[in-house]
Design an enzyme around this catalytic site. Structure first.
Site, PDB file in Angstrom:
ATOM      1  N   LYS A  42      34.598  -8.999 -17.463  1.00 34.89           N
ATOM      2  CA  LYS A  42      35.042 -10.050 -18.392  1.00 34.89           C
ATOM      3  C   LYS A  42      33.889 -11.005 -18.684  1.00 34.89           C
ATOM      4  O   LYS A  42      33.683 -11.424 -19.823  1.00 34.89           O
ATOM      5  CB  LYS A  42      36.230 -10.825 -17.790  1.00 34.89           C
ATOM      6  N   GLN A  68      42.678 -14.356 -11.794  1.00 34.63           N
ATOM      7  CA  GLN A  68      42.667 -12.900 -11.591  1.00 34.63           C
ATOM      8  C   GLN A  68      43.766 -12.501 -10.615  1.00 34.63           C
ATOM      9  O   GLN A  68      43.864 -13.040  -9.507  1.00 34.63           O
ATOM     10  CB  GLN A  68      41.283 -12.468 -11.061  1.00 34.63           C
ATOM     11  N   ASP A  71      46.065 -15.568 -21.013  1.00 33.02           N
ATOM     12  CA  ASP A  71      46.747 -14.340 -20.582  1.00 33.02           C
ATOM     13  C   ASP A  71      48.124 -14.225 -21.246  1.00 33.02           C
ATOM     14  O   ASP A  71      48.672 -13.128 -21.326  1.00 33.02           O
ATOM     15  CB  ASP A  71      46.929 -14.351 -19.053  1.00 33.02           C
TER      16      ASP A  71
END
Lengths: 373, 373
Positions: free
Chosen positions: B133, B177, B200
């Site tokens: 990422k 995460q 997200d």
């Protein structure tokens, strides 16, 4: 619900959705008078006179077992007609259960649940709804608070009252009667209601939690909660079954689909863009119709033995009625009741459940806030 | 995604879902090596080298028209194989578009988007994801911020870092995460991320807004957003089509179903309690498979010409591979590609889209916060 004035099932709206050949062959759906549509049997009254209070759908399994047994035994009869889901009776039973719970809570901790209703403007139908809610509250021992604001009130005035109720510890549920006047932003106003007092369950956070696995909403919207309660109390198995929800409104169709999905049905949502809706609906063991089109769902749409929950309340012309119209559902009752296994009448099906579930949500909120079990 | 080690399509998991007779008759799904599964044609590279940036699905219609034309013209070829949806290429193109937009924003208002990633513990796979990422951010001009906390950190420490990033104006997206260590409550931590920086899209408020008509989420979860982007860029019509989503996870299946529904498909969700999943899936014009079972979806499940989006990434034993395993999807590619109209390969289909959509969400957030259009 949106409503449509249609004279019978051969209406243009229905015909457009039916293949031409079938539309031509199918006779119009003539309505029985409401009194004839009333349930001939009342399994719950016999089977479960003392069901415990069941404020959450997933707690209903044990209580519904008794009702299920009654429903199952009554299917042994020789007639081919669907069993009628008596929403009026179930709602009455739930209100009685709620009254018992409220009396217990008052005795134990000295608290009674409080429901605040905000009404803006002077629409006759809204005034009737609010009056009915108030009466229903009083009957079970919920204290009701009411604010009536003139049509030309500002959004800020409504928000001020919401803020007052949000911080009032004697209020456990807040309800803003819809529709609001056009100059107000519904979203702003509904979002201002504290998530812990949103007994309507319309807040997006509640809907999100309803959609997600492993999360539970604070409140389930009243009408879809009522649909699920009827299925549970009549012992309809949901897990693993095919379910079709017709309509996808934020208030009924969409949350009903999420509830069926959470109960492990395989859910399809039929809406205005759906091609051949009758083919998909015919695959369903459970149908919830909430689209606001009179008699849209014909007998040919129904899988034999399916459970049909009809949320629609549509006025149709009826010169024989003193009011000039009568109320019918989204399902052509006369046709569907010959094919379905279980069916709700209109009126007397889902309708009475909505206020019962509002009372249930208000009690649930008071119990949660006061940690009373 | 959950993953299953299976040797081929005749696995026990698949057999349980297939009727016995078909399971016995169906030959096992043998896997092509990944290189063979790579797309033979790349319509987007030819058709739309300069597509504008398309951060929101509903804005994609015009851009997808060019891709659609390419896809349509290539269906004229005589072979019976599905067109391959080249996710790697589309993702590359999107990253290029994002880089152009970021350069423009920097020139115009001197702001670059910032993405903060919080990693707790030292799981190798999580470290790899975070590294990827970070690299992807750097490549397009997004400033990345990283916090690495030891496995035994407290929930409060994580919440403290989230609070810091929530109030940091140079951070436009925050990503925690997953999975978190077992002693932490995922829900508490994810809910602490500001709704305006939840790139997200996992916050229940976002999911609720996704489910509701007339509301839009701040962010759409990355993987389902990537699935929709692929459908749009390959000109797959969604409105009025039957769509089946296999799997109902909070991260992929459920939001994918809500997105298809918002795009006016008629959606059914197939899951572990669904009986005869192959019959329902065979009715679908669009299938999104996100269940984490290798090769579950056989050729016999597919409607001829359907568009198949395979989200699964499952390791299966392969003694010929240097690693001893290879990655396959939830769809038996070899069988499905002979019947479908369009299909994503695994790897190289949905996989590369997830990070591209994370970058897109981060850019979208920076543009919204700084009111840059």
């Amino acid at each position: 619900m949106a409503s449509s004035i249609l004279s019978d099932c051969s209406s243009s709206a229905t015909s457009r959705l039916l293949p031409l050949r079938r539309a031509l062959l199918a006779p119009p759906c003539r309505f029985r008078p409401a009194t004839v549509a009333a349930p001939p049997r009342r399994p719950l009254a016999i089977a479960a006179p003392q069901l415990p209070l069941l404020p959450r759908a997933r707690d209903m399994a044990s209580a519904s077992a008794a009702a299920a047994a009654a429903a199952a035994s009554s299917t042994d009869s020789a007639d081919a007609c669907a069993k009628i889901i008596d929403g009026k009776l179930v709602a009455k039973q739930i209100r009685e259960e709620i009254a018992v719970e409220i009396a217990k809570m008052k005795d134990a901790i000295g608290v009674v649940p409080g429901l605040a209703v905000i009404l803006v403007g002077s629409r006759k139908d809204s005034q009737t709804y609010v009056r009915n809610k108030k009466k229903a509250c009083e009957a079970v021992g919920i204290k009701s608070y009411e604010v009536n604001l003139p049509e030309d009130s500002s959004e800020d005035e409504v928000l001020k009252h919401i803020a007052t109720f949000n911080s009032d510890p004697s209020v456990h549920g807040i309800l803003v009667q819809l529709p609001l006047p056009h100059h107000m932003n519904d979203e702003n106003i509904l979002n201002a209601v504290s998530i812990e007092k949103d007994v309507d369950g319309f807040h997006p956070l509640n809907i999100g939690r309803l959609a997600m696995q492993g999360r539970d909403p604070f409140f389930v919207p009243c009408t879809p909660k009522g649909c699920m309660e009827l299925l549970h109390r009549y012992g309809v198995e949901i897990k693993g079954k095919r379910a079709v929800v017709i309509g996808r409104s934020n208030i009924v169709g969409m949350p009903a689909a999420l509830l069926l999905q959470k109960a492990n049905a395989t859910v399809s949502i039929v809406h205005s863009n759906t091609k051949k809706p009758e083919e998909i609906t015919r695959q369903a063991d459970i149908v919830i119709a909430a689209v606001g089109v009179a008699n849209l769902v014909r007998g040919s749409w129904i899988k034999p033995g399916a459970a049909i929950i009809d949320v629609g309340i549509n006025p149709v012309d009826d010169p024989e009625s003193p009011r000039g119209y009568r109320l019918v559902g989204d399902v052509c009752y006369e046709e569907a009741s010959k094919i379905a296994g279980l069916i709700t009448p209109v009126p007397g099906g889902v309708g009475p459940m909505t206020i019962a579930m509002l009372l249930s949500n208000t009690l649930e909120s008071a119990k949660r806030i006061h940690k009373f079990k």
